[in-house]
Scaffold this active site. Structure first.
Site, PDB file in Angstrom:
ATOM      1  N   HIS A 153       0.830  -1.215   0.000  1.00 34.77           N
ATOM      2  CA  HIS A 153       0.000   0.000   0.000  1.00 34.77           C
ATOM      3  C   HIS A 153       0.860   1.258   0.000  1.00 34.77           C
ATOM      4  CE1 HIS A 153      -3.522  -2.521   0.609  1.00 34.77           C
ATOM      5  NE2 HIS A 153      -2.833  -3.152   1.554  1.00 34.77           N
ATOM      6  N   SER A 274      18.537  19.475 -18.071  1.00 36.40           N
ATOM      7  CA  SER A 274      17.516  20.493 -18.286  1.00 36.40           C
ATOM      8  C   SER A 274      18.118  21.646 -19.090  1.00 36.40           C
ATOM      9  CB  SER A 274      17.008  21.019 -16.945  1.00 36.40           C
ATOM     10  OG  SER A 274      16.301  22.231 -17.094  1.00 36.40           O
TER      11      SER A 274
END
Length: 517
Positions: A153, A274
């Site tokens: 989970h 980037s």
């Protein structure tokens, strides 16, 4: 209203021109090979005179593929089949070329070339999946002792090992490979000779054309050979399942590569910078894996959408418009899987960080509850409640000394753990426990946690080494399967050419009574 001549401009532009280009790109070689195999079989069966067969075979061999690829749809022929027929007629005469179409139809030709393309693309995907599994196994072999946190989970759950985790992926991928292999085997049966849908009155040999084209058998019932689409849907089902798996794996590794987790570092060849942020090191290769897997999944699902509720017969829904979608699904699936294999082969795991996280968040306390069951004879639910109370008390202690719970180490609570556990036991069952401080300490150790889980399929290093050997054995068996099919497809062209050469090198066969002269 004036009747339009075929093909109407809208039909030519939106259907025929597109399918002509796609057929050249995907099926040209298969078209020619089917023609060669059929001509050889007709001559061997005495249905076509050897002299005519050799004229046809010579013309097929001399077809200029560059010219065919350069040709643009002009409406003078309905499709690539008729275009090739026209080229043959120009080369060896209409009377001779026309004899090649004895005992066959575009129906069985089309399904045959579809299966030939499908098996080729399936084999390429199987190769990529096997490479990905090998990358997983190679990494697993390095990390039998590397403890990591396992998540349920999305929350830290229990310690395991990196080998255990990677072997889980390899096992799943092995089932994907098996599904793709079955799809290949079921697709690799020849429909040729089914003709329109009911075979022919000529004494053809369907097994012979199947052999010449590298099929492993005949798609026997002629109605099913033309009408069935399960050879496609089975393959697309296998692709869809595999891409769900690949996408889930990629998502996990993308999360590991985040700065916050810091578990995985990709090689420089698979990251991008980037244009504005100098510090960025973006794991874009894994993003492409995930995106391509999603594309392939969507394309595979689209095949089911196109063919469901269509008539059980020869129908265009399963033919020209659908086949590029099948190819695209397999193409994108192979790209995703091959890229993933390459990325993982050179990736590095931050072993120290993984081991550190395996010691945090109380993820070893399941073993403490198990120890109370073993040493105290308690019911597991009772032991569970005691350990839950122990965790709450330990968290309070850590908060009191301003140490965050995610920095919990065995050394920090080694002496206090036994006392806190006794306090928790008095709270829950009203008495203290006989379990020793050494047992408590061992139960909180991630390495010990992993080591005692040595049952089949567990994370203990002894068990993951056994599991790795079993996976290597399956890998070897799959390699053998792959090499046999690769050889089958590689040698069929040589065998087909040899059969054609042998036919034309032999004596004239005019005496056969069933020959079409």
């Amino acid at each position: 209203m004036m009747e339009e001549k075929f093909p109407a401009p809208a039909y030519a532009e939106n259907v025929l021109a597109e399918t002509f280009e796609e057929a050249k790109r995907l099926f040209l070689d298969a078209f020619i090979e089917v023609d060669v195999a059929h001509a050889v079989m007709l001559a061997e069966q005495g249905i076509l005179a050897r002299e005519n067969a050799c004229l046809i075979l010579r013309a097929l061999n001399e077809l200029n593929r560059d010219e065919i690829f350069a040709a643009r749809y002009d409406g003078s022929c309905e499709d690539l089949f008729f275009y090739l027929q026209r080229r043959l007629s120009e080369m060896c005469g209409e009377d001779v070329a026309g004899r090649l179409h004895t005992a066959r139809s575009r129906n069985d030709i089309d399904v045959t070339i579809y299966r030939m393309r499908l098996r080729r693309d399936l084999l390429a995907l199987i190769r990529a999946a096997m490479d990905l599994r090998r990358a997983l196994l190679d990494q697993a072999a390095l990390h039998h002792e590397t403890t990591i946190p396992a998540y349920t989970h999305t929350q830290p759950a229990q310690p395991t090992t990196l080998a255990h985790y990677l072997l889980a992926m390899a096992e799943v991928l092995g089932r994907d490979i098996a599904r793709l292999q079955r799809a290949f085997e079921n697709a690799n049966h020849s429909p040729l000779g089914a003709c329109a849908i009911t075979t022919t009155g000529f004494a053809i040999d369907r097994a012979r054309t199947a052999e010449l084209l590298g099929f492993e058998g005949v798609a026997e019932n002629s109605y099913a050979a033309i009408s069935a689409v399960d050879y496609l849907t089975e393959a697309m089902g296998a692709v869809a399942v595999a891409m769900v798996d690949v996408g889930r794996f990629a998502q996990d590794f993308l999360l590991m590569a985040t700065r916050e987790f810091g578990f995985l570092r990709l090689s420089d060849g698979y990251v991008q910078i980037s244009s504005i942020m100098p510090q960025k090191r973006n794991p874009v290769a894994l993003e492409h894996v995930r995106a391509l897997a999603s594309c392939a999944l969507a394309e595979a699902q689209s095949v089911f959408t196109v063919v469901h509720n269509t008539p059980f017969g020869d129908i265009n829904d399963a033919e020209d418009d659908l086949q590029p979608l099948v190819w695209r699904a397999l193409h994108d699936a192979r790209r995703a899987t091959a890229l993933f294999a390459a990325v993982l082969s050179s990736a590095q795991f931050n072993v120290d960080r993984l081991r550190e996280r395996a010691s945090e968040d109380f993820i070893t306390v399941t073993e403490l509850a198990d120890a109370l069951v073993r040493h105290e004879g308690l019911a597991f639910q009772t032991a569970h409640r005691i350990v839950a109370a122990f965790v709450r008390r330990t968290q309070s202690v850590l908060e009191a000394i301003q140490t965050p719970a995610d920095s919990l180490h065995i050394e920090l609570v080694a002496q206090a753990a036994h006392r806190l556990l006794q306090e928790a036991a008095r709270e829950v069952i009203g008495r203290t426990l006989s379990v020793s401080p050494e047992v408590v300490r061992a139960s909180l150790d991630p390495t010990s946690f992993v080591g005692v889980r040595n049952v089949t399929g567990g994370p203990a290093p002894t068990e993951t080494r056994r599991a790795l050997m079993a996976e290597r054995a399956r890998e070897a068996a799959d390699e053998e399967w792959y090499e046999r099919r690769k050889e089958l497809l590689a040698t069929r062209r040589h065998d087909l050419k040899a059969a054609a050469d042998a036919l034309c090198a032999g004596p004239s066969d005019k005496s056969r009574k069933h020959t079409i002269d």
